[in-house]
Design an enzyme around this catalytic site. Sequence first.
Site, PDB file in Angstrom:
ATOM      1  N   GLU A 177       0.858  -1.190   0.000  1.00 10.98           N
ATOM      2  CA  GLU A 177       0.000   0.000   0.000  1.00 10.98           C
ATOM      3  C   GLU A 177       0.892   1.236   0.000  1.00 10.98           C
ATOM      4  OE1 GLU A 177      -2.746   0.558   3.305  1.00 10.98           O
ATOM      5  OE2 GLU A 177      -3.552   2.397   2.403  1.00 10.98           O
ATOM      6  N   ASN A 236      -4.613   5.034  -2.059  1.00 12.23           N
ATOM      7  CA  ASN A 236      -5.821   5.557  -1.417  1.00 12.23           C
ATOM      8  C   ASN A 236      -6.450   6.643  -2.273  1.00 12.23           C
ATOM      9  OD1 ASN A 236      -5.940   4.331   1.442  1.00 12.23           O
ATOM     10  ND2 ASN A 236      -3.797   4.904   1.167  1.00 12.23           N
ATOM     11  N   GLU A 268      -8.044   2.104  -2.987  1.00 11.82           N
ATOM     12  CA  GLU A 268      -8.707   1.949  -1.692  1.00 11.82           C
ATOM     13  C   GLU A 268      -9.600   3.160  -1.436  1.00 11.82           C
ATOM     14  OE1 GLU A 268      -6.019   1.019   1.509  1.00 11.82           O
ATOM     15  OE2 GLU A 268      -5.224  -0.744   0.485  1.00 11.82           O
ATOM     16  N   ASP A 298     -12.096   0.422   2.035  1.00 11.71           N
ATOM     17  CA  ASP A 298     -11.100   0.645   3.100  1.00 11.71           C
ATOM     18  C   ASP A 298     -11.787   0.868   4.447  1.00 11.71           C
ATOM     19  OD1 ASP A 298      -8.604   1.046   4.175  1.00 11.71           O
ATOM     20  OD2 ASP A 298      -8.118   2.813   2.978  1.00 11.71           O
ATOM     21  N   GLU A 355      -5.917  -4.914   8.232  1.00 10.42           N
ATOM     22  CA  GLU A 355      -4.863  -3.918   8.437  1.00 10.42           C
ATOM     23  C   GLU A 355      -4.568  -3.782   9.928  1.00 10.42           C
ATOM     24  OE1 GLU A 355      -6.268  -0.139   6.827  1.00 10.42           O
ATOM     25  OE2 GLU A 355      -7.303   0.268   8.687  1.00 10.42           O
TER      26      GLU A 355
HETATM   27  P1  C2E Z   1      -5.329   3.976   5.981  1.00 14.78           P
HETATM   28  O1  C2E Z   1      -5.602   3.981   4.526  1.00 14.78           O
HETATM   29  O2  C2E Z   1      -6.274   3.233   6.848  1.00 14.78           O
HETATM   30  O3  C2E Z   1      -3.852   3.440   6.146  1.00 14.78           O
HETATM   31  C1  C2E Z   1      -3.420   2.615   7.180  1.00 14.78           C
HETATM   32  C2  C2E Z   1      -2.744   3.417   8.264  1.00 14.78           C
HETATM   33  O4  C2E Z   1      -2.405   2.532   9.336  1.00 14.78           O
HETATM   34  C3  C2E Z   1      -1.439   4.047   7.833  1.00 14.78           C
HETATM   35  O5  C2E Z   1      -1.297   5.250   8.554  1.00 14.78           O
HETATM   36  C4  C2E Z   1      -0.404   3.030   8.306  1.00 14.78           C
HETATM   37  O6  C2E Z   1       0.877   3.587   8.490  1.00 14.78           O
HETATM   38  C5  C2E Z   1      -1.019   2.596   9.595  1.00 14.78           C
HETATM   39  N1  C2E Z   1      -0.599   1.258  10.000  1.00 14.78           N
HETATM   40  C6  C2E Z   1      -0.147   0.247   9.233  1.00 14.78           C
HETATM   41  N2  C2E Z   1       0.112  -0.846   9.966  1.00 14.78           N
HETATM   42  C7  C2E Z   1      -0.184  -0.529  11.236  1.00 14.78           C
HETATM   43  C8  C2E Z   1      -0.117  -1.243  12.474  1.00 14.78           C
HETATM   44  O7  C2E Z   1       0.247  -2.410  12.551  1.00 14.78           O
HETATM   45  N3  C2E Z   1      -0.515  -0.576  13.585  1.00 14.78           N
HETATM   46  C9  C2E Z   1      -0.940   0.707  13.541  1.00 14.78           C
HETATM   47  N4  C2E Z   1      -1.304   1.287  14.679  1.00 14.78           N
HETATM   48  N5  C2E Z   1      -1.015   1.417  12.402  1.00 14.78           N
HETATM   49  C10 C2E Z   1      -0.646   0.802  11.255  1.00 14.78           C
HETATM   50  P2  C2E Z   1      -0.781   6.564   7.844  1.00 14.78           P
HETATM   51  O8  C2E Z   1       0.296   6.261   6.855  1.00 14.78           O
HETATM   52  O9  C2E Z   1      -0.501   7.555   8.921  1.00 14.78           O
HETATM   53  O10 C2E Z   1      -2.043   7.031   7.026  1.00 14.78           O
HETATM   54  C11 C2E Z   1      -3.192   7.492   7.675  1.00 14.78           C
HETATM   55  C12 C2E Z   1      -4.317   7.670   6.706  1.00 14.78           C
HETATM   56  O11 C2E Z   1      -4.063   8.741   5.800  1.00 14.78           O
HETATM   57  C13 C2E Z   1      -4.561   6.470   5.814  1.00 14.78           C
HETATM   58  O12 C2E Z   1      -5.275   5.491   6.536  1.00 14.78           O
HETATM   59  C14 C2E Z   1      -5.332   7.102   4.687  1.00 14.78           C
HETATM   60  O13 C2E Z   1      -6.681   7.236   5.034  1.00 14.78           O
HETATM   61  C15 C2E Z   1      -4.722   8.477   4.588  1.00 14.78           C
HETATM   62  N6  C2E Z   1      -3.756   8.487   3.471  1.00 14.78           N
HETATM   63  C16 C2E Z   1      -2.463   8.114   3.439  1.00 14.78           C
HETATM   64  N7  C2E Z   1      -1.939   8.291   2.218  1.00 14.78           N
HETATM   65  C17 C2E Z   1      -2.937   8.770   1.445  1.00 14.78           C
HETATM   66  C18 C2E Z   1      -3.046   9.157   0.062  1.00 14.78           C
HETATM   67  O14 C2E Z   1      -2.090   9.065  -0.748  1.00 14.78           O
HETATM   68  N8  C2E Z   1      -4.262   9.615  -0.346  1.00 14.78           N
HETATM   69  C19 C2E Z   1      -5.332   9.717   0.471  1.00 14.78           C
HETATM   70  N9  C2E Z   1      -6.463  10.178  -0.021  1.00 14.78           N
HETATM   71  N10 C2E Z   1      -5.270   9.346   1.756  1.00 14.78           N
HETATM   72  C20 C2E Z   1      -4.099   8.886   2.246  1.00 14.78           C
HETATM   73 CA    CA Z   2      -7.619   2.194   8.252  1.00 19.14          CA
HETATM   74 CA    CA Z   3      -5.841   2.537   2.998  1.00 21.15          CA
END
Ligand code: C2E
Ligand code: CA
Ligand code: CA
Length: 407
Positions: A177, A236, A268, A298, A355
């Site tokens: 991802e 995403n 997603e 998602d 996830e």
């Molecule tokens: P998401 O799509 O639900 O992505 C999963 C989030 O959970 C990611 O946070 C990831 O780093 C984190 N994660 C992965 N494995 C674990 C784990 O084992 N434990 C915990 N506690 N967390 C884990 P991240 O990278 O901070 O991203 C947060 C949100 O920001 C994403 O949630 C998504 O909704 C948004 N996001 C990130 N990149 C993009 C993008 O390019 N475009 C859009 N529209 N949204 C994005």
């Molecule tokens: Ca999530």
């Molecule tokens: Ca996601």
Amino acid sequence: MNASGLNFLAVEDHEFQRGMLIRMLEGLGATKVTGAADGKAALDIVMARTPAVDIVISDLDMPGMDGMEFMRHLGEAGIPVSIILASVHERSLLTSVEVMTKAYGVTVLGVIEKPVTPAKLDALIGLHKAVRPDVRPAASGPPFTLEEIVEGVKNDEIEAFFQPKVELATGRLHGAEALARWRHPNSGVIAPLAFIPLLEDNHQIEMLTRTMMRQSAAFCAEWRASSGLDVTVSVNLSITTLADVHLAERVTELVRGQGSEPAHIVLEVTESATTTEVGRVLENLSRLRMNGFGLSIDDYGTGYSSMQQLMRIPFTELKIDQSFVAKASTEPAAKVILESSLDMAKKLDITSVAEGVESQQDWDLLRQLGCVVAQGYLIAKPMPVEAFREWAGNRTHLEGFEIGTGH
Ligand code: C2E
Ligand code: CA
Ligand code: CA
């Protein structure tokens, strides 16, 4: 102290209890504590975001807007606060309200059976940093302005990090991802929560989507060519961008332009209660699917009317939210949701992905329940592209993941 540096809102109709709660929080080192006597007043304070509230402690029974209605409005507004519920009611009722609150997409740190004590409060406040490690380091509202963020995107400072997705049964690498990071010239690497919501709210997210899509498609093409593996890269997509009916064509062209194919990219999409342009969203998603993209629902389980969405949209993957995954091995209610989500994915013949897989216990349970793909810190954190290449290279040589295969 857990509470220091955080802003609190104490929602309690009983004036004496509210005063006690406020003093207790101050005693625990809270920076700022505001009180509200009912849900309506509380909602106004949270929505004003001046300054942003980090943690809301809310009673359930209140005249006017009660705690449950307040939770629903918070969920619909999508404001990133953490909740502690406090009530004199029995445990089972509190649990059901907790599940309801999460179903509205609101983060619940836990429930307290009254009387509230500093120790009970402190323990739950301590969880706040764990659930929101990436939110505001200081408690003084969003650290970046829209202009700064837009400038950063234009200057190519947004970088795709990649987190592996692994097949539970075989340990094989299934894909990755792409998660946005802002490599800020002065502030280091910034997590998406600090810039994505602002871009979304101001209809400026497509710029970011384009740079993420471009990097992801290029990386996917290169990864497949160099490894010979049949892997996909997930990107995403904000539901707001799907209101523009030409998005599907633009995304398709962009992916092909990088030498990749839509069939190797999964989009997603998080379900949302605020989508008004249902027709346009469906037109886009249907066209994207027709063009070959995989479509993943998602954060499954946190949004609204999940079942309805599944029926309408040609999804190929169901991604179960980490809140259920993390708690499934300890909380019966979370396990029920996890099980029924997996069951539904199986019946619909779409790939289930969990996830937030953080522990061996999570992995074993998911494997046992027949989940197909896992993603989470247990396997690896999101990494810059070079680190991912190296990680994936080593992984392929190991021919499969050893986790959960016994000792
Ligand atoms: P998401 O799509 O639900 O992505 C999963 C989030 O959970 C990611 O946070 C990831 O780093 C984190 N994660 C992965 N494995 C674990 C784990 O084992 N434990 C915990 N506690 N967390 C884990 P991240 O990278 O901070 O991203 C947060 C949100 O920001 C994403 O949630 C998504 O909704 C948004 N996001 C990130 N990149 C993009 C993008 O390019 N475009 C859009 N529209 N949204 C994005
Ligand atoms: Ca999530
Ligand atoms: Ca996601």
